[in-house]
Enzyme design. Structure first.
Site, mmCIF file in Angstrom:
data_model
loop_
_atom_site.group_PDB
_atom_site.id
_atom_site.type_symbol
_atom_site.label_atom_id
_atom_site.label_comp_id
_atom_site.label_asym_id
_atom_site.label_seq_id
_atom_site.Cartn_x
_atom_site.Cartn_y
_atom_site.Cartn_z
ATOM 1 C CE1 TYR A 152 -28.580 -10.973 44.083
ATOM 2 C CE2 TYR A 152 -27.117 -9.150 43.584
ATOM 3 C CZ TYR A 152 -28.355 -9.620 43.972
ATOM 4 O OH TYR A 152 -29.361 -8.728 44.243
ATOM 5 C CD GLU A 159 -28.781 -12.843 34.758
ATOM 6 O OE1 GLU A 159 -28.352 -11.740 34.351
ATOM 7 O OE2 GLU A 159 -29.346 -12.987 35.850
#
Length: 221
Positions: A152, A159
């Site tokens: 994660y 991102e």
């Protein structure tokens, strides 16, 4: 990532069969993405990750939009808001960032993002496909509820970096409004969204660990 493909109740044979097929196909597609990204990086360098896997990943991720429909129709027990938020954030990347500004895909962050996405999804979809089939390997179960601790942060940071780096190219292309949208998204929207998704997975993990602990205690009595 949210448990988007976990059945709400005892599924009918048709529903169960559909979910097994959906998860198996999705796991295979993401395994292909992972193989292409790793192969491109190993053989030619991270600059070639997009030519090797970019388009394939874009359409593989687009298919995941089905999970919003699954949640909306009650096919799976997954919170609609969390499911939509995760799918939308991925759509924003594959359609609004890398598809619009392919020059950004030559950075290592693009490869690290795809590795994080693909690894997470191979684990998740494989876990659900096998669980729905009545088989739950312990190693895969462990990965499902522990690998996200590493994957994660890797995916989210990659991102965010790509979105941040897209602000300049958007302004250079005369997309001034879009550049401000990107800036606002990465500064104002991304942190709380990432927190919600991460804490949701932590909650899921605590529930599963609690059940396993109870089962182990019962087995030793």
């Amino acid at each position: 990532m949210a448990d988007m493909t976990k059945p709400a109740k005892k599924a009918s044979p048709v529903k169960n069969g559909y979910l097994i097929l959906y998860n198996a196909i999705s796991a295979t597609l993401w395994l292909t993405v992972l193989g292409r990204v790793i192969g491109a990086n190993a053989m030619r360098g991270h600059q070639y990750a997009y030519p090797a896997a970019g388009e394939f990943c874009k359409w593989t991720q687009t298919l995941a939009g089905m999970e919003v429909l699954h949640s909306l129709l009650g096919i799976v027990r997954a919170p609609l808001f969390t499911t939509f938020m995760q799918v939308f954030s991925r759509y924003a990347i594959v359609w609004g960032i890398t598809d619009q500004f392919p020059s950004l895909t030559t950075s290592p962050a693009y490869s690290s993002m795809l590795v994080a996405w693909a690894t997470t999804e191979v684990i998740r979809y494989s876990y659900f496909a096998l669980t729905l089939s009545g088989w739950q390997p312990k190693a895969l179960h462990w990965l499902r509820y522990h690998a996200f601790f590493v994957l994660y942060p890797l995916g989210i940071s990659s991102e965010a970096w790509l979105i941040w780096r897209a602000v300049g190219p958007a302004r250079d292309a005369g997309m001034e409004l879009y550049s401000w949208v990107l800036l606002g998204y990465v500064v104002l929207v991304y942190p709380p969204s990432a927190y919600i998704l991460y804490t949701h997975m932590m909650t899921q993990r605590r529930k599963v660990m609690k059940v396993l602990k109870a089962q182990n205690e019962k087995a030793t009595q």
